[in-house]
Design an enzyme around this catalytic site. Structure first.
Site, PDB file in Angstrom:
ATOM      1  N   GLN A  70      47.160   4.707  -0.490  1.00 32.17           N
ATOM      2  CA  GLN A  70      47.332   4.946  -1.926  1.00 32.17           C
ATOM      3  C   GLN A  70      48.452   4.080  -2.483  1.00 32.17           C
ATOM      4  OE1 GLN A  70      46.582   7.392   0.071  1.00 32.17           O
ATOM      5  NE2 GLN A  70      44.929   8.543  -0.906  1.00 32.17           N
ATOM      6  N   LYS A  71      48.278   3.775  -3.743  1.00 29.08           N
ATOM      7  CA  LYS A  71      49.237   2.856  -4.358  1.00 29.08           C
ATOM      8  C   LYS A  71      50.662   3.369  -4.214  1.00 29.08           C
ATOM      9  CE  LYS A  71      49.522  -0.137  -8.404  1.00 29.08           C
ATOM     10  NZ  LYS A  71      49.142  -1.391  -7.785  1.00 29.08           N
TER      11      LYS A  71
END
Lengths: 185, 1264
Positions: A70-71
């Site tokens: 995830q970012k």
């Protein structure tokens, strides 16, 4: 500590490898790890955090660190760079929209000093899905040819669901690390 | 073949097998813990810990099971915490138990391995911190001592380690901190989340702890502070640590805090990125370099090691990581393709052997020098690392060597080569062993990383060969084994790092040096290390000359034992001409002058074995080198050289090589020269004497032509050494004498006899010096028939006389007797063999050797079996007995006309384990086929005498006796009818030559079976009582147990089927014991054990009412016991006697009355100790069978005995005395006046009374 102790230690060290699995979220990192470890891959939720898997592969012990993509998590990837022998970058070959994002993250990662000697395996995952790009296409999009000439790298297509290509990939990675681990140990 | 691991493999296998079993135990345990939610008894946990600890050396075997062990345990831990709701409610005792097991795994497998299996969900973080804080606070109340046992610090370590992985979560720390969510407590201006602050606070406190929590908190801090979101906290921490290191604190805190802080910094600099840490390097470097010169660092190796690590890592911050393009690599594949080509060109050029300088200059032209701005700090660090290589502590040198490797890897070629050059400069004779060791390590490290370019190899290899031989004498020993080991490491690293084509030339130079070390190093680790390096080289080289053969011969095991390495492996390798010169040179130049005497001897031995490969070289060059050195000023050298000359001469003799006349003259001159130089005197004289004897022996064997004058010198020298009090020298002298006689004094002439036989006879008879007598006795044994013949009977008589004890300790020398026994045996053999071979010519006396042996010598030898002389060294008679047993064995063979190999006549010291090689009986038996040589009585005496020795108390004697017995009985040439019951005896002793007769559990149960044969009973029992009733507790138990087992089992059986014995009574035993007792009469050494044995037999119920002794036997035995007690002043004896009497009193018949009487007398004995013991015995006796003793007066008698104070003054109990005599209806003996009227005597008596009383109190105090 004499030579005999050193030999013993070196032999032991030569058999251990630390491998870091990274890539954008939903690329299939955890699935690949579970697949090669022979675990159930039918239900996998996004990795929040990280996993460590220790397994025997050929004559080596692999310590595979699988970190969520995830970012928000990416800025913490550097927590895991220490003493990495091999890097596995997993690409969702069907997710063509995010390939640019993927390329930027990869090239950012390769600038990291701590990863300078690590062998790089790029898995073009999800080859079983229709509409996926093949490894050559992925290599082009990811600009792999502009990589530093010292880097050992390889791109291979695979499918975590069918298991196809995974063995080839790890074979390459392990033998490449094995050929130089003594020198850097 | 990989030898160091071969050993490992076999161990692996063993543990792997056992792990299958234990794995189940471990898994079951884990399942149990999980099920019971941790509520398992602490004992179970300890058991598991013990199992785990076994794998300390083989932790990789546990690794496959780690996940299955750790995960459930940690889950249980999580569960407990979750169930409890709050951390305060957690039962800490369960936490501690769980953490103790995990901590054991940490110590066995290493924290890095274990930590991977810890759970690492974000939700655990805060709880774990709180738990750690709780444990931390608890410690403040509990004491330090308590901390050890309850698993407190184990728990803390485990929690710290757990946190170290929990803090790796890829989330903002602030997001998992509930304190921030609550918004209850936000520090204004601080961006460090409170949770982090809490961790840092605890860790900082632990950094000054002496225990392992310090290291663990360092691990945690380094992980936590190098997180991308912790820049602020990191800066704060570094400021804090700089301050902590630079301010002067209390010494007691500082001693632990400083290494702790330096350790954390080193860990942080290892994990952290350069971008994060670069700007902190300057202050850290300043503090570190300042600390490095402090007194704290000079005192603490740990601190120096950590500082080296820290400084090295600080410098790495200034050097961007790179793969050194100039690095040498032999690997193929993409790496090689990517690399610049110059290195491979370098390689090919070195191969064809171009000039080094040329190559280097070439390199510089071809490799584009990379731009690298090396900051000053890096240069300073390199300086520190080079200093660290010379440190006095190994750990520091190791860290420094590793540092040199790491830093050099990031430098440019020129700079790196400068570093290599500086390392090489450390190999100076002026530098200490530490510097040599450290720089070897650094070279190996550089080679491993490919940083030592092939062009340097030709300079490095000679240095390494020097290091392989590094050995510096320091007083009585030498240092340098670590240097040699490290040099082997360099060779090993070279072999692995460089391609075989490149190494080929260099390895050819290294190989002889490595093999020399592998064969001839004093230390086993160096031998093995050199062999491992050689093996690695051969493995990488492929077809190295004889490589595989040598690797097969010189492996981990074959080199393990020094003598095997010297005398087998080295000899094998020396067959290859490539290696022989270096092996010989090493022996000649180094090892024969080594400070270790054993090594010099081995070196000479090895030299001896090498002669066969090049006889003329040894006869020429080697002897020429050695002979002048026999006069060296250095003791080690002249001793070694003398031995070596002897060894070479011996080999030449064996190879039938004849020396040239010139050389013979030189060799003949050695001993006179040594004597002339007076090298027998002063320090080392003894060592030289033995060596000279060996040399004379070898010279004589070679029949070196001696001028008459020299011959006399040599003989005098031997005679002189025969008189030496050192028995080793005497043994050498005897060997020399034999060779000398054989070489120069035969055939016998009158002067030769005068110089030998007559002379030694005179010394044996008249010399007041015991050492001279000892030597003479041995020398006589060594004489050949020709010299003995004229006065053989006189020699035998003199030796017999020397064996006899004179009863005067000043004249009785045990060693003389031992040597006389041996001498006598040898003389008998020499003479009897002459008789067998028809060369014996009767002299004026018509005596014939065999008859003398039978009629005279055997008696003397049997007599020697009874040599129980003691002096301040203990039972020295046992040496005589041992020698006598051997003598008896050999003389028995003579009487049976069995010839044994003659060569062993003198060297009787070495016990011969195997049954001697028996030749066919000579055909000369018709000389005396009268059959009168063997008498039954003698056969019985031989076996009986040996049996007695085989059941006594000294293990060594029993061993000798048991195996001698076995040999004689199993010898098929010993006539069946000579030894009574030979067949049965054979079965009893068995033909198993591996039986350990020294072990009581082996010998006694076997030998007690001989009790079956009445002939052997007296022998066996007289020995057995010594063991059964002796002082040694365990021996007594085993032997007594064996005796009683036999009596209870076998004897009832025997009594039943033996027709002559109607009742199954043990009359025979009592009878025999009576004989033994009377045999030992007056000798307390035998009497007390015999009494004790009788007592034990009563106590254990062997002599019980159910198996009554006949009245007569009982009475007989009783009277013997009473006789021994009469006038006895030995308390121990009196007490045993009392006990026996009380047993007799419980028997039927006349003995009861007699023993009761005696008991009553003892009740009023002069010694209080005896009185009290006797009272106890009587009391028990009355309780048991009072009516038979005193009729209805039992109660009264009991009361009197019970109420009286028996250890008080004797005068106070006169009334009780009369009363008791009355009750028992025994006529009291006339009362002796306690204080006799004569005043002269009274003093004596009073004094003796006092003495006894004090003696008894002493006995009391000792708890006898």
């Amino acid at each position: 500590m004499g030579l005999l102790t050193i030999i013993r230690k070196v032999k032991r060290k030569e058999k251990e490898m630390r491998i870091l699995m990274v890539g954008l979220d939903n690329a299939g990192k955890t699935t690949i790890v579970k697949r090669i470890n022979g675990e159930d891959t039918s239900r996998i939720s996004p990795t929040l955090g990280f996993n460590i898997k220790t397994m025997q592969f050929k004559r080596y012990r692999l310590n595979i660190w699988d970190v969520g993509g995830q970012k928000t998590l990416r800025s913490y990837w550097r927590n895991y760079y220490e003493q990495t022998d091999g890097l596995v970058w997993v690409v969702d070959s069907s997710d063509t929209r995010r390939l640019q994002d993927c390329r930027d993250e990869l090239h950012g990662l390769l600038k990291e000093e701590k990863l300078i000697g690590a062998s790089l395996l790029i898995f073009a995952n999800k080859q079983d899905l229709k509409g996926s790009l093949n490894p050559e296409e992925i290599a082009k999009v990811l600009d792999l040819h502009v990589m530093d000439k010292d880097r050992h790298w390889q791109i291979l297509g695979c499918s975590a669901v069918t298991g196809e290509g995974l063995l080839d990939g790890f074979n390459w990675l392990v033998s490449d690390i094995g050929s130089r681990i003594y020198m850097l140990g | 073949m990989d030898h160091p691991t071969e050993d490992e493999d076999s161990q692996d296998l063993r543990l792997a097998r056992s792990l299958v079993q234990e794995a189940k135990i471990l898994h079951d345990f884990v399942g149990l813990v999980k099920e019971a939610n941790g509520e398992v008894d602490v004992v179970e946990f300890r058991k598991i810990q013990t199992i785990i600890e076994k794998y300390q050396e083989q932790c990789q075997l546990l690794e496959p099971h780690l996940e299955a062990i750790i995960s459930p345990l940690m889950e249980t831990l999580q569960n407990r915490v979750a169930e409890a709701g709050t951390v305060e409610a957690v039962d800490l005792s369960v936490v501690k138990k769980l953490c103790s097991v995990i901590h054991t795994l940490i110590t066995v497998c290493g924290y890095k391995t274990v930590v991977k299996f810890f759970p690492h969900q974000a939700c655990d973080l805060e709880v774990t911190v709180t738990l750690l804080e709780r444990c931390h606070q608890e410690v403040t109340v509990s004491s330090v001592l308590k901390e050890e046992s309850t698993g407190d610090w184990e728990t803390k370590c485990t929690l710290l380690l757990w946190l170290s992985i929990l803090v790796l979560i890829p989330f903002d720390m602030a997001s998992v901190d509930t304190a921030l969510v609550d918004c209850s407590e936000i520090h204004a201006g601080s961006t460090v989340p409170p949770l982090v602050q809490r961790i840092i606070k605890v860790c900082k406190e632990y950094l000054q702890s002496p225990g392992p929590v310090r290291e663990m908190s360092g691990v945690l801090l380094s992980r936590l502070l190098t997180r991308p979101d912790m820049r602020h906290a990191l800066r704060d921490f570094i400021d804090w640590s700089n301050e902590a290191l630079s301010t002067t604190l209390d010494e007691s805190i500082k001693i632990f805090l400083v290494p702790g802080v330096v350790g954390v910094l080193a860990a942080i600099f290892k994990v952290g990125g350069r971008d994060m840490l670069l700007d902190t390097t300057i202050p850290v470097w300043q503090v570190a370099s300042h600390l490095a010169t402090s007194s704290a660092a000079s005192r603490s190796p740990l601190l120096r090691k950590l500082l080296i690590k820290l400084m090295q890592r600080v410098s790495l911050m200034h050097l961007p990581p790179r793969i050194a393009t100039w690095r040498y690599t032999q690997r193929s594949g993409s790496l090689a393709l990517n690399l610049a080509s110059p290195t491979s060109k370098t390689e090919s050029r070195t191969e064809i052997g171009m000039d080094l300088k040329d190559t280097q200059s070439h390199d510089e032209v071809e490799i584009p020098e990379e731009e690298l701005d090396v900051p000053e700090i890096v240069e300073e660090v390199i300086g520190q690392l080079l200093t660290g290589l010379r440190d006095k502590d190994t750990v520091v040198r190791w860290s420094a060597a590793k540092g040199v490797g790491l830093v050099t890897g990031r430098l440019t070629l020129t700079l790196a080569d400068e570093v290599v050059g500086s390392v090489l400069e450390l190999f100076q004779p002026t530098e200490g062993d530490g510097a040599w060791h450290g720089s070897c390590l650094a070279l190996a490290e550089l080679a491993r990383r490919g940083l030592l370019l092939p062009s340097r190899l030709s300079t490095v290899v000679p240095v390494i060969i020097k290091a392989l031989h590094y050995d510096v004498r320091k007083g009585p020993h030498s240092v340098g084994s670590h240097v040699r080991d490290a040099a082997a490491y360099v060779c090993w690293a070279f072999a692995r790092a460089y391609s075989s084509t490149l190494m080929k030339n260099h390895f050819q130079k290294l190989a002889p040096a490595l093999l020399t070390i592998a064969c001839y190093d004093r230390e086993v680790n160096c031998r093995r290390a050199a062999a491992a390096a050689f093996q690695e080289g051969v493995g990488r080289q492929g077809d190295f000359e004889h490589g595989i053969d040598i690797v097969n011969a010189a492996d981990y095991f074959s080199l393990g034992i020094r003598s095997h390495a010297y005398c087998a492996v080295a000899v094998y390798i020396a067959q290859f001409e490539e290696y022989r010169p270096s092996l010989i040179d090493e022996l000649l130049n180094v090892k024969i002058s080594h400070w270790d005497k054993g090594l010099r001897e081995l070196a000479a031995e090895s030299l001896n074995l090498l002669v066969k490969y090049d006889v003329s070289y040894f006869a020429g060059h080697v002897l020429d080198t050695l002979i002048p050195r026999t006069l060296s000023a250095d003791l080690c050298e002249r001793h070694g050289a003398t031995l070596a000359v002897a060894a070479v001469i011996r080999a030449l003799h064996e190879l039938n090589f004849k020396l040239s006349a010139d050389k013979e003259r030189v060799v003949a001159g050695i001993v006179p020269a040594i004597e002339k130089a007076r090298l027998y005197r002063g320090k080392g004289g003894e060592i030289m004497r033995a060596a000279v004897c060996v040399l004379i022996e070898c010279t004589a064997n070679l029949r070196v032509l001696l001028p008459p004058k020299v011959e006399k010198v040599l003989h005098d020298s031997v005679d002189e050494n025969l008189k030496h009090p050192n028995s080793d020298i005497q043994a050498c002298a005897v060997a020399a004498l034999k060779a000398f006689i054989a070489g120069y004094l035969l055939p016998a002439s009158a002067p030769a006899i005068a110089r030998t036989t007559s002379k030694y006879l005179q010394i044996l008879k008249n010399d007041p010096n015991p050492a001279a007598q000892r030597g003479a006795a041995l020398a006589l044994g060594a004489l050949p028939y020709d010299l003995l013949h004229p006065s053989w009977k006189e020699v035998m008589d003199a030796l017999c006389a020397a064996i006899r004890l004179k009863g005067n300790p000043a004249d009785d020398d045990a060693e003389t007797r031992v040597n006389a026994v041996r001498g006598l045996t040898s003389v008998s053999e020499t003479m009897c063999y002459a008789e067998f071979e028809h060369v014996f010519i009767p002299g004026e006396t018509s005596a014939r050797p065999l008859i003398v042996v039978r009629d005279q010598l055997m008696k003397v030898l049997f007599h020697a079996l009874d040599d129980y002389a003691v002096d301040n060294r203990g039972d020295v008679g046992s040496w005589v007995r041992e020698a006598a047993m051997e003598g008896i064995e050999r003389c028995s063979y003579l009487l049976c006309r069995i010839q044994t190999p003659r060569g062993k006549v003198v060297k009787a010291e070495t016990p011969r384990r195997k049954v001697v090689n028996i030749e066919e009986p000579t055909t000369g038996s018709e000389i005396m086929r009268e059959g009168c040589l063997l008498t039954d009585a003698m056969g019985l005496q031989v076996i009986g005498g040996l049996t007695k020795q085989a059941v006594e108390k000294i293990d060594r004697v029993r061993d000798a006796a048991g195996s001698t017995l076995q040999r004689i009985l199993l010898n098929s040439h010993v006539p069946e009818d000579w030894i009574p019951h030979k067949q049965e005896l054979k079965e009893i002793v068995s033909d198993d030559s591996t039986l350990n007769w020294a072990a009581p559990a082996v010998s006694f149960p076997r030998l007690v079976k001989l009790l079956k044969f009445s002939e052997y009973r007296p022998f066996l029992l007289s020995g057995l009582v010594i063991a059964v009733g002796g002082l040694a507790d365990s021996l007594g138990k085993v032997s007594g147990g064996a005796l009683i087992d036999y009596l209870t089992k076998e004897c009832s059986h025997m009594g039943a089927d033996s027709s002559e014995d109607v009742s199954p009574s043990l009359d025979w035993l009592a009878l025999e014991l009576g004989h033994v007792l009377s045999g030992y009469a007056g000798v307390d050494r035998g009497v007390i054990p015999t009494l004790k044995t009788i007592d034990i037999l009563f106590v254990r119920g062997v002599f019980s009412a159910s198996q009554p002794l006949s009245e007569q036997t009982a009475g007989n035995l009783l009277s013997l016991v009473r006789h021994e007690l009469k006038g006895c002043r030995d308390v121990a004896k009196l007490l045993v006697g009392t006990s026996i009497l009380s047993h007799f009193a419980s028997l039927e018949g006349a003995v009861r009355k007699q023993s009761t009487e005696q008991l009553l007398n003892l009740l009023f004995h002069r010694y209080p100790k005896v009185r009290r013991f006797c009272a106890e015995q009587l009391y028990l006796l009355l309780l048991q069978m009072g009516e038979q003793l005193v009729g209805e007066n039992v109660d009264e008698a009991l009361e009197v005995i019970g109420e009286t104070c028996w250890d008080g003054p004797l005068d106070d109990i006169n009334a009780e005395r009369d009363q008791l005599y009355g009750l028992f209806q025994v006529e009291p003996p006339p009362r002796q006046p306690l204080v006799p009227s004569k005043s002269k005597n009274s003093r004596l008596v009073v004094r003796s009374e006092d003495e006894n009383e004090s003696y008894s109190s002493l006995v009391d105090a000792a708890g006898y």
